[in-house]
Design a protein around this motif. Structure first.
Motif, PDB file in Angstrom:
ATOM      1  N   VAL A  77       0.843  -1.203   0.000  1.00 41.96           N
ATOM      2  CA  VAL A  77       0.000   0.000   0.000  1.00 41.96           C
ATOM      3  C   VAL A  77       0.877   1.252   0.000  1.00 41.96           C
ATOM      4  O   VAL A  77       2.049   1.211   0.369  1.00 41.96           O
ATOM      5  N   THR A  78       0.284   2.352  -0.415  1.00 42.84           N
ATOM      6  CA  THR A  78       0.911   3.665  -0.306  1.00 42.84           C
ATOM      7  C   THR A  78       0.252   4.404   0.857  1.00 42.84           C
ATOM      8  O   THR A  78      -0.974   4.395   0.981  1.00 42.84           O
ATOM      9  N   ILE A  79       1.058   4.999   1.731  1.00 42.32           N
ATOM     10  CA  ILE A  79       0.510   5.655   2.922  1.00 42.32           C
ATOM     11  C   ILE A  79       0.843   7.144   2.892  1.00 42.32           C
ATOM     12  O   ILE A  79       2.005   7.532   2.758  1.00 42.32           O
ATOM     13  N   GLN A  80      -0.189   7.960   3.003  1.00 36.40           N
ATOM     14  CA  GLN A  80      -0.045   9.408   3.138  1.00 36.40           C
ATOM     15  C   GLN A  80      -0.195   9.727   4.633  1.00 36.40           C
ATOM     16  O   GLN A  80      -1.270   9.567   5.208  1.00 36.40           O
ATOM     17  N   VAL A 105       4.454   3.276  11.921  1.00 36.07           N
ATOM     18  CA  VAL A 105       4.358   2.555  10.649  1.00 36.07           C
ATOM     19  C   VAL A 105       5.701   1.871  10.421  1.00 36.07           C
ATOM     20  O   VAL A 105       6.730   2.537  10.266  1.00 36.07           O
ATOM     21  N   LEU A 106       5.696   0.527  10.435  1.00 35.86           N
ATOM     22  CA  LEU A 106       6.932  -0.248  10.322  1.00 35.86           C
ATOM     23  C   LEU A 106       7.039  -0.901   8.952  1.00 35.86           C
ATOM     24  O   LEU A 106       6.050  -1.414   8.415  1.00 35.86           O
ATOM     25  N   TYR A 115       7.398   5.867   9.754  1.00 32.85           N
ATOM     26  CA  TYR A 115       6.692   7.075  10.207  1.00 32.85           C
ATOM     27  C   TYR A 115       6.063   6.792  11.559  1.00 32.85           C
ATOM     28  O   TYR A 115       5.629   5.662  11.823  1.00 32.85           O
ATOM     29  N   SER A 116       6.062   7.790  12.432  1.00 37.06           N
ATOM     30  CA  SER A 116       5.389   7.613  13.723  1.00 37.06           C
ATOM     31  C   SER A 116       4.932   8.973  14.241  1.00 37.06           C
ATOM     32  O   SER A 116       5.485  10.014  13.882  1.00 37.06           O
ATOM     33  N   ILE A 142       1.077  -1.361  10.725  1.00 36.32           N
ATOM     34  CA  ILE A 142       0.700  -0.164  11.485  1.00 36.32           C
ATOM     35  C   ILE A 142       0.441  -0.588  12.928  1.00 36.32           C
ATOM     36  O   ILE A 142      -0.519  -1.305  13.214  1.00 36.32           O
ATOM     37  N   ASN A 143       1.330  -0.165  13.843  1.00 37.43           N
ATOM     38  CA  ASN A 143       1.198  -0.505  15.257  1.00 37.43           C
ATOM     39  C   ASN A 143       0.608   0.676  16.019  1.00 37.43           C
ATOM     40  O   ASN A 143       1.065   1.818  15.852  1.00 37.43           O
TER      41      ASN A 143
END
Length: 290
Positions: A77-80, A105-106, A115-116, A142-143
């Motif tokens: 997936v692509t995450i914005q 985001v791992l 990203y966190s 996504i944790n």
């Protein structure tokens, strides 16, 4: 009523209260865990739709521990980041979940933090500042870790359970007082095994900091890092030494996790301006105490 009968009555009342509290707590955890998983699946569904994907499968949400959950996907997936913040916030509000949580985001391949951010009462506080920068298409986990124990949202049942426990407890106390059974009070000694850090008391065995009357919980790795810094205050400690002692000696590969946990420690120590956790570029970190 003789002494034997009184002892039996006392044990029955204590057991009744214990099982009542256990059953209420257990149900609360089960209900809340289900709500978190439903909310995270809603986040996954909306994230896939934003990727123009209405076919691929969202993997089952995994409960990593009492406070942390993981969302994964069947395909890349692509995450914005900005959209992710809004999706999680809206889903959690609809599910009436706590407003204090940390999102990481791992990357699947190496478990590095792509990203966190930390959310406190609906105010975003970025730990790794890359808001607005789109994460390229890839495999991500996504944790979500909640800052405190999640409370049950079924208020009606919670109210009934509270009343039942309250009246059962009052009835038991009246009976115990009536039969003149006095409980023995065991004094609790204060744990003096702590280290002073500026205005804080650091309890390494209990994984916590205390500033005046405020108690601040630490994760196991935060506690281990702070212990290393306290052993060498005002000295530069290399990144390699920190990662080896906290992660690699336990057989766990670490990427940007060190930076994330250092950021968490800074936040928890920020109330005392005499303490600075400095980043020595290209070398490591230093705990500076005035």
């Amino acid at each position: 009523m003789n002494s034997i009968s009184t002892n039996i009555l006392k044990r029955i009342l204590i057991c009744g209260l214990f099982f009542c509290l256990i059953s209420c707590t257990k149900e609360s955890k089960e209900v809340t865990s289900t709500l978190v998983k439903v909310a995270l699946r809603d986040v996954g569904h909306r994230l896939l739709l934003s990727n123009q994907d209405s076919i691929s499968v969202i993997k089952p949400v995994i409960k990593l521990d009492n406070f942390e959950y993981q969302l994964s996907f069947e395909k890349q997936v692509t995450i914005q980041p900005d959209s992710l913040v809004a999706l999680i916030k809206n889903s959690f509000l609809k599910a009436n979940l706590p407003k204090n949580y940390l999102v990481e985001v791992l990357q699947c391949k190496d478990r590095e933090v792509a990203y966190s951010y930390q959310m406190e009462q609906n105010i975003e506080k970025s730990i790794i500042p890359c808001g607005g920068r789109q994460l390229k298409k890839g495999c991500y986990h996504i944790n979500v870790r909640f800052a405190k124990k999640i409370e049950k949202t079924n208020h009606n049942h919670s109210y009934v359970s509270f009343l039942f426990s309250f009246f059962f407890g009052v009835f038991g106390i009246i009976l115990l007082v009536y039969f003149k059974r006095k409980a023995k009070v065991v004094p609790v000694e204060e744990d003096e095994n702590y280290t002073i850090i500026g205005q804080y008391k650091f309890y390494p065995e209990q994984n916590k900091l205390i500033k005046e009357t405020t108690e601040i919980s630490l994760s196991k790795k935060e506690c281990e890092l702070l212990t290393i810094f306290m052993a060498q205050p005002n000295q530069i400690i290399k990144r390699e030494e920190l990662t080896k002692k906290v992660w690699e000696d336990h057989g766990v590969f670490v990427g940007r996790s060190l930076d994330t946990y250092i950021s968490k420690l800074r936040i928890k120590l920020k109330e005392d301006t005499s303490i600075k956790l400095l980043n020595i570029h290209g070398v490591g970190y230093k705990l500076e105490i005035d």
